[in-house]
Design an enzyme around this catalytic site. Sequence first.
Site, short mmCIF file in Angstrom:
data_model
loop_
_atom_site.label_atom_id
_atom_site.label_comp_id
_atom_site.label_asym_id
_atom_site.label_seq_id
_atom_site.Cartn_x
_atom_site.Cartn_y
_atom_site.Cartn_z
N GLU A 141 0.80 -1.24 0.00
CA GLU A 141 0.00 0.00 0.00
C GLU A 141 0.83 1.28 0.00
O GLU A 141 0.60 2.18 0.82
CB GLU A 141 -0.97 0.00 1.19
CG GLU A 141 -1.91 -1.19 1.20
CD GLU A 141 -2.91 -1.17 2.37
OE1 GLU A 141 -2.83 -0.27 3.22
OE2 GLU A 141 -3.76 -2.07 2.41
N GLU A 197 -5.88 -10.84 -1.35
CA GLU A 197 -6.68 -10.68 -0.12
C GLU A 197 -8.16 -10.68 -0.45
O GLU A 197 -8.94 -9.84 0.01
CB GLU A 197 -6.28 -9.38 0.61
CG GLU A 197 -4.78 -9.32 0.89
CD GLU A 197 -4.34 -8.11 1.71
OE1 GLU A 197 -5.20 -7.39 2.27
OE2 GLU A 197 -3.12 -7.87 1.77
#
Length: 346
Positions: free
Chosen positions: A134, A239
Site C-alpha cells: 500500500e 486478499e
Amino acid sequence: QGLKDAIGKYCLIGAAINQWQSDGQVPEADALTDKHFNCAVAENCMKPESLAPAEGIFDFRVADKFVSYCEQHKLKVIGHCLVWHSQAPDWWFTNGYAASPASKEVLKARLIKHIKTVVGHYKGQVLGWDVVNEAIEDNGSFRNSHYYRLLGEEFIEIAFRAAHEADPDAELYYNDYSMGQPAKREAVCKLVKKLKAKGLRIDGVGMQSHNGLDYPNLAEYEKSIDAFAACGVKVMITELDMNVLPNPEGFGGADIAQNFELQKRFNPYTEGLPAAKQKEVDQRWLDLFKIYYKHRDQISRINLWGVSDGGSWLNGWPIKGRTNYPLLFDRQYKEKPVINEIIKLY
Ligand code: XIL
C-alpha cells in the site's frame, strides 16, 4: 473435490490464517484448509508490529507456529508483509521515548535491519514476500507515509534490495488495494518497470481485491490484470473477500461504532442473507472467478482473506461489530454452495 483440485491446476489457492487457527484452536477451519488450500498467508503475525515489538527485540513465537502449521498442512507460505504504513511499530519512527522523530538515516537502518532479520529468519521457508504494501494512493501519487516523507520513493528500492539480499531465492511482491483504479494501475506499472530497470528483483504484483458488490469496476479490474502481466510480473489476487454490507460514506468507522441507530442501518443482515441478496453475492463470486479463469495464464495465486465468515476482519471494518458474509465458508464452517459453481468453472 476441493478448490485446490480445480483451481490448483493453474495457480496456488490459499487463505489468510489467523492466530487462533495456527495455534490449533479451530479444527473446523483446519479441515477446510486441508481440503481446499495449498498456500497460506498469516493474517497478522508476520507484520512488523507483531515481530518487532521494541527496538532490538524480535518475537517470532507466533509466526514460527504459523510456519510450522503450514508445513504440517502442506501449505506454501507467503510472507505478509515487510513494509507497510499500518501495523508498523511506533518505535520505528521515533527516537528514545518518542521525544523526537527518527531521522532519515535511523529509519533506513531500522527498515534494513528488520527486513534482513525477518527474511533471514524464514530463509528457505517462505515462497515469496509482500515486500511493500500500500505505498501508492488511488490517484497514483505516493502515499505520504513516514517512509515516503523521510526517504522518498527510494524506500521501496531499499526494501526490495534488502529482502533479496536476505533470501535470494524468495519471490518478492508489491501489494496494494483498489488496483482496478486506472491512475493507480499506471503508477504501479511505472514502479515495477523502474525497479526492473534498476536491476532489482520483483516477481509479482498483488491485487488485494477487498471487493464489494458494486466495486471494483470489473472491466477496469481486468485491465489491471493485463497491465501488470504486461510488465513482466506474476499477478496475484492476494486478499480476496466480498463486503456484502452497505458502507457508510467515507468509511467513517469510529463514530458509527458508537451510534446504535447507524449500527443497525449498516448491519442489516444479522440473521443471515435474504435469498435474493445471496443470489446477488453468488453471482458476484462467479463473475470474479470467471475473470480469474479467463486470465489463468497470468494469475499465479488466488488468496482469500480468511477462511470463514465468522473470522473475517470485515465484521469489524469499516464499522465494528457487524455480521458480514464475505468469504466462501459460513459461520458454521460449511462450504457455501457457490464453491461448487466455482469449481465447475475450472
Ligand atoms: C487486516 C487484518 O485482517 C485484521 O485482522 C487487522 O486488524 C488489520 O489488518 N490490507 C492488508 C491486510 O494488507 O494486512 C489487512 O489485514 C487488510 C487490508
